[in-house]
Scaffold this active site. Structure first.
Site, PDB file in Angstrom:
ATOM      1  CG  ASP A  31      -0.212   7.985  21.141  1.00 54.63           C
ATOM      2  OD1 ASP A  31      -0.215   8.973  20.386  1.00 54.63           O
ATOM      3  OD2 ASP A  31      -0.479   6.824  20.739  1.00 54.63           O
ATOM      4  CG  LEU A  65      -6.316  12.568  19.553  1.00 52.56           C
ATOM      5  CD1 LEU A  65      -7.471  12.700  20.531  1.00 52.56           C
ATOM      6  CD2 LEU A  65      -5.572  11.251  19.743  1.00 52.56           C
ATOM      7  CB  THR A  96      -7.494  18.280  10.596  1.00 51.64           C
ATOM      8  OG1 THR A  96      -6.259  18.998  10.597  1.00 51.64           O
ATOM      9  CG2 THR A  96      -8.366  18.774   9.453  1.00 51.64           C
ATOM     10  NE  ARG A 123       3.539  27.491   7.188  1.00 51.96           N
ATOM     11  CZ  ARG A 123       3.797  28.602   7.847  1.00 51.96           C
ATOM     12  NH1 ARG A 123       4.437  28.567   8.990  1.00 51.96           N
ATOM     13  NH2 ARG A 123       3.434  29.773   7.357  1.00 51.96           N
ATOM     14  CE  LYS A 171      -5.487  21.339   8.589  1.00 52.04           C
ATOM     15  NZ  LYS A 171      -4.167  21.442   7.964  1.00 52.04           N
ATOM     16  CG  ASN A 175      -6.180  20.751   4.909  1.00 49.84           C
ATOM     17  OD1 ASN A 175      -5.500  21.762   5.007  1.00 49.84           O
ATOM     18  ND2 ASN A 175      -5.920  19.662   5.607  1.00 49.84           N
ATOM     19  CE1 TYR A 176     -13.242  20.752  -2.578  1.00 51.99           C
ATOM     20  CE2 TYR A 176     -12.935  23.117  -2.819  1.00 51.99           C
ATOM     21  CZ  TYR A 176     -13.391  21.909  -3.307  1.00 51.99           C
ATOM     22  OH  TYR A 176     -13.970  21.859  -4.540  1.00 51.99           O
ATOM     23  CB  SER A 178      -3.776  22.698  -0.548  1.00 56.99           C
ATOM     24  OG  SER A 178      -4.198  22.151   0.638  1.00 56.99           O
TER      25      SER A 178
END
Ligand code: NAD
Length: 297
Positions: A31, A65, A96, A123, A171, A175-176, A178
């Site tokens: 990282d 990332l 994502t 989640r 995904k 996400n769109y 929610s």
């Protein structure tokens, strides 16, 4: 047990990597934050100085990332994963990112003889800590089977989304919906407060209707999904009620951007001659407007 290079040790990546270590896997971690690396080293990981070093002699590389540009850079940039990754190893991007970026990365990796799949997660970091993520796997059956022992350490459920690139697509759709519902819910509850309603009463009523429960399991199955647009609740009436809510919001100074946009979808549906159809026909209308084949004659 596998050797894994893990890149991206943030809110999500850090607990995911820790759970892989708990599951008995050997991790080499990278990282740009030295602190994040040191934390994982204290949990049993080996520190890598570059993505290339994290990918050296490992069976898997996992990337977690913030965005697609960083994923590309970590793979193909200077000291990137592609400079050391074995052709037998598999890269699993769990970030994502834009699905078309994923498609391009999988293609470019394949052209160079590398194996890659995507597996974004559902989640939150709370579930990441508990190893209870929902894993949306996009890859061949063989790739998913191969990665399953890793997924089992990080998540409680893996969904095979139907092939390479499909995990990232699901995904984003998830996400769109929610994220947009969060905004729509905020609008409704703000209007409730502005017109003097008790918050708990409003929540109680809406928890017993499609407002709080969504349409997938309530209104859609018996109507639009069953090919039946005979009205249980008509488009014309839904359009009228949305209009009243918007007028009310206007009078008490509450902006309703989601509601205003939704009303226009009902206007389009009504203008297409569906005013006396069931309100779930907005789905069929939007599909047709988007150039998809009609499903209901
Ligand atoms: P985060 O910002 O907490 O972590 C990102 C990590 O990447 C940081 O530690 C950062 O230092 C590191 N990083 C940035 N550039 C780097 C580089 N060039 N090389 C190596 N490391 C680098 O973000 P997060 O919440 O862990 O999210 C990671 C991904 O997971 C995102 O794509 C996000 O959309 C997705 N996601 C997040 C959640 C959530 O609830 N937070 C849930 C599901 C999915």
């Amino acid at each position: 047990m596998s050797t894994i290079g893990f890149i991206g040790l943030g809110q999500m990546g850090s607990p995911m990597a820790a759970n892989l270590i708990k599951g008995g896997h050997s991790l080499r971690v990278f990282d740009i934050s030295a602190e994040a690396v040191a934390d994982l080293v204290s949990k049993g990981a080996v520190a890598a100085k570059t993505p290339a070093e994290a990918a050296l002699d490992v069976e898997f590389v996992v990337t977690m990332l913030p965005n697609g540009g960083l994923v590309r850079n970590v793979i193909f940039g200077e000291d990137g994963v592609a400079t050391t990754l074995s052709k037998e190893a598999m890269l699993i991007d769990m970030s994502t990112i834009h699905p078309f970026e994923t498609d391009a990365l999988i293609k470019e990796m394949a052209e160079q003889g590398f194996q890659m799949m995507e597996a974004p997660v559902g989640r939150t970091s709370v579930h990441a800590i508990k190893g209870e993520l929902l894993i949306m796997a996009g890859g061949s059956k063989e790739q998913i089977e191969r990665a399953q022992p890793l997924f089992d350490c990080m998540g409680s459920e893996t969904v095979d989304c139907g092939g390479p690139g499909k995990g990232g697509r699901v995904k984003i759709i998830n996400n769109y919906m929610s994220i947009a519902l969060n905004a729509l819910s905020a609008e409704a509850i703000t209007l409730a407060e502005a017109i003097g309603l008790d918050f708990d009463t409003a929540m109680k009523v809406m928890s017993g209707t499609p407002a709080g429960n969504g349409h997938f399991t309530t209104t859609w199955p018996g109507k639009v999904l069953a090919g039946d647009l005979s009205p249980a609740f008509m488009v014309d009436l839904a359009h009228k009620d949305l209009g009243i809510a918007l007028d009310l919001a206007n009078q008490v100074n509450v902006p309703m951007p989601c509601g205003a946009a939704s009303r226009e979808l009902y206007s389009i549906t009504r203008a297409a001659g569906r005013g006396r159809q069931d309100w779930t026909s907005v789905l069929e209308q939007l599909r047709v407007t988007s150039g998809l084949e009609p499903k209901i004659k």
